[in-house]
Design an enzyme around this catalytic site. Structure first.
Site, PDB file in Angstrom:
ATOM      1  CG  PHE A 221      -1.664   1.258   1.459  1.00  0.00           C
ATOM      2  CD1 PHE A 221      -2.867   1.510   0.827  1.00  0.00           C
ATOM      3  CD2 PHE A 221      -1.157   2.221   2.343  1.00  0.00           C
ATOM      4  CE1 PHE A 221      -3.556   2.697   1.062  1.00  0.00           C
ATOM      5  CE2 PHE A 221      -1.838   3.402   2.578  1.00  0.00           C
ATOM      6  CZ  PHE A 221      -3.041   3.637   1.928  1.00  0.00           C
ATOM      7  CG  ASP A 222       3.804   1.503   2.936  1.00  0.00           C
ATOM      8  OD1 ASP A 222       3.611   0.454   2.310  1.00  0.00           O
ATOM      9  OD2 ASP A 222       4.460   1.536   3.984  1.00  0.00           O
ATOM     10  CB  THR A 223       5.515   0.425  -2.183  1.00  0.00           C
ATOM     11  OG1 THR A 223       6.329  -0.056  -1.113  1.00  0.00           O
ATOM     12  CG2 THR A 223       6.361   0.529  -3.444  1.00  0.00           C
TER      13      THR A 223
END
Length: 457
Positions: A221-223
């Protein structure tokens, strides 16, 4: 929450008075007023799944650190995603006993799902998250969020791979982390240094526009969020951190790595075909109010000129190489036409994306057709120059041909830029109404957060 005196009316109005001339899908970044007390300035989310051992000490330590060091109101949100042990009961007890803590329960696993649900529902202007093990030294938290509070940056990440970072972890995790970031740099051209550090922050206005574009609900998600933000031109601030590996981490490395690689492929393919509407994340050019008050100056002219010159230089080099190659087996006129045609298609595509900021496939064919008309004008100028050279000298040397072609291309460059700017890629966006701070900061309740969610007091 801690109680504080009401803010001055002028401070509240300062957050609303964004000039109506500001363009872009996002408003210009502004410094949060020092007297802000309407809602918590910072909402730190701790996503957890079966963390009954570490949750209590972690939350108390984080809360105590913020009480001592953070100059604004804050909130700590425990996002429990489908825990089956005593984690929900511990989180609820923390929310009952600590005024700055709340508890959100989700019935499905996934760190990305938990962050999306809590961030989308939060009313705080700055949102952050960190892993429950608190591997990152908390002294980096204020430097992480300060650029977002000041309006300097849109996102901020902790980096374990910066030169001044101090990291303690095993060789296997070190290798995996560095290999993964090399993959991101090679495949998605990412420039941020550390995608996986569980220590990140984002401005609330950016999150409301960016999160709907992020598909992953797990560890990728954060990538994905960072890659899309970087491609959209948002500013990402990096903070060197001190980080100690948690030997009891429950992360499944092989499965997580496989999911991440699938995510890299999916995002890379979407970016390659222009399937993501990244123009929604555009910031006004020049966040300083003095830039927005200029009159009579075409928007972004200097930036477009720089982009056009860079693309033009590369296109000219490509054209000359193609001309020299085609000239070995055909005449000068045919070689010139072929070289111009190939380089013109690439030039239009590059100017469309880099110079004029047009993304996606909408009207791409039309833009190429208009670019070919511009190409025809260039062809007429350069072919006419070659014809005049041939008439004057009969059989000119190859170096002389190249010199004449360079001069003709330079003569056509100004006309090409004006045609691209005024005809092929005109600025057709309507004037935006004044920015409504209250509407922009309204916090919808997503489907993933149940009605019985405990709110901070």
């Amino acid at each position: 929450m801690r109680t504080d005196p009401s803010p001055a009316a002028s401070a509240t109005e300062a957050t609303r008075a964004v000039p109506s001339r500001a363009r872009g899908a996002l408003p210009a970044r502004e410094h949060l007023p020092a007297a802000w007390r309407e809602v918590p300035v910072l909402d730190v989310v701790i996503p957890v799944h079966n963390e009954e051992k570490d949750l209590g000490p972690c939350v108390r330590r984080l809360r105590d650190h913020l009480v001592r060091t953070f100059p604004y109101p804050f909130r700590v949100t425990v996002a429990d995603n489908a825990s089956t042990d005593r984690t929900p009961a511990i989180a609820a007890a923390l929310a009952d006993s600590l005024a700055e803590v709340r508890h959100v329960r989700l019935e499905q696993k996934g760190r990305g799902r938990a962050l999306r649900a809590v961030w989308a529902a939060s009313d705080a202007p700055v949102l952050a998250y960190m892993d429950v093990d608190l591997s990152t030294d908390l002294n980096a938290l204020l430097p992480l969020v300060a650029p977002l509070i000041s309006g300097h940056s849109d996102l901020a990440i902790g980096s374990r791979l910066a030169r001044s970072s101090r990291v303690v972890r095993g060789p296997k995790r070190e290798f995996i982390s560095r290999a993964y970031n090399l993959i991101l740099r090679g495949s998605l051209h990412a420039r941020f240094s550390d995608a996986q550090c569980g220590f990140k922050a984002i401005r609330g206005d950016v999150a409301r526009v960016l999160l709907p574009l992020v598909e992953d609900t797990g560890w990728f998600f954060d990538t994905e969020m960072l890659v899309l933000a970087e491609r959209a031109g948002l500013r990402i601030h990096e903070v060197p951190v001190d980080w100690v590996d948690d030997p009891d981490s429950t992360v499944h490395l092989v499965r997580t790595a496989a999911d991440d690689l699938k995510g890299v492929w999916r995002v890379g393919r979407a970016l390659a075909v222009g399937a993501l509407p990244l123009d929604r994340l555009a910031r006004p050019f020049g966040d300083d109010p003095r830039d927005r008050e200029l009159t009579g100056v075409p928007r972004g002219l200097a930036r477009q000129l720089v982009g056009f010159c860079v693309v033009g230089a590369l296109s000219t080099l490509c054209y000359l190489l193609l001309y020299s190659g085609f000239r070995t087996f055909t005449g000068s006129q045919a070689a010139n036409a072929l070289a111009l045609l190939v380089s013109a298609v690439g030039n239009t595509a590059a100017n469309r994306r880099l110079t004029f900021g047009v993304r996606g496939r909408d009207r791409a064919v039309r833009h190429q057709a208009q670019g070919l008309v511009v190409f025809a004008i260039g062809l007429a100028l350069t072919s006419g120059s070659l014809a005049a050279l041939g008439a004057a000298s009969g059989d000119p040397a190859h170096a002389t041909e190249l010199a004449v072609l360079i001069a003709a291309n330079l003569a056509a460059t100004v006309l090409r830029f004006l045609l691209l700017r005024a005809w092929v890629f005109p600025d057709q966006r309507p004037q935006e109404p004044p920015y409504d701070h209250e509407a922009a900061t309204a916090a919808p309740t997503p489907a993933g957060v149940p009605a019985e969610t405990r709110n901070a007091r």
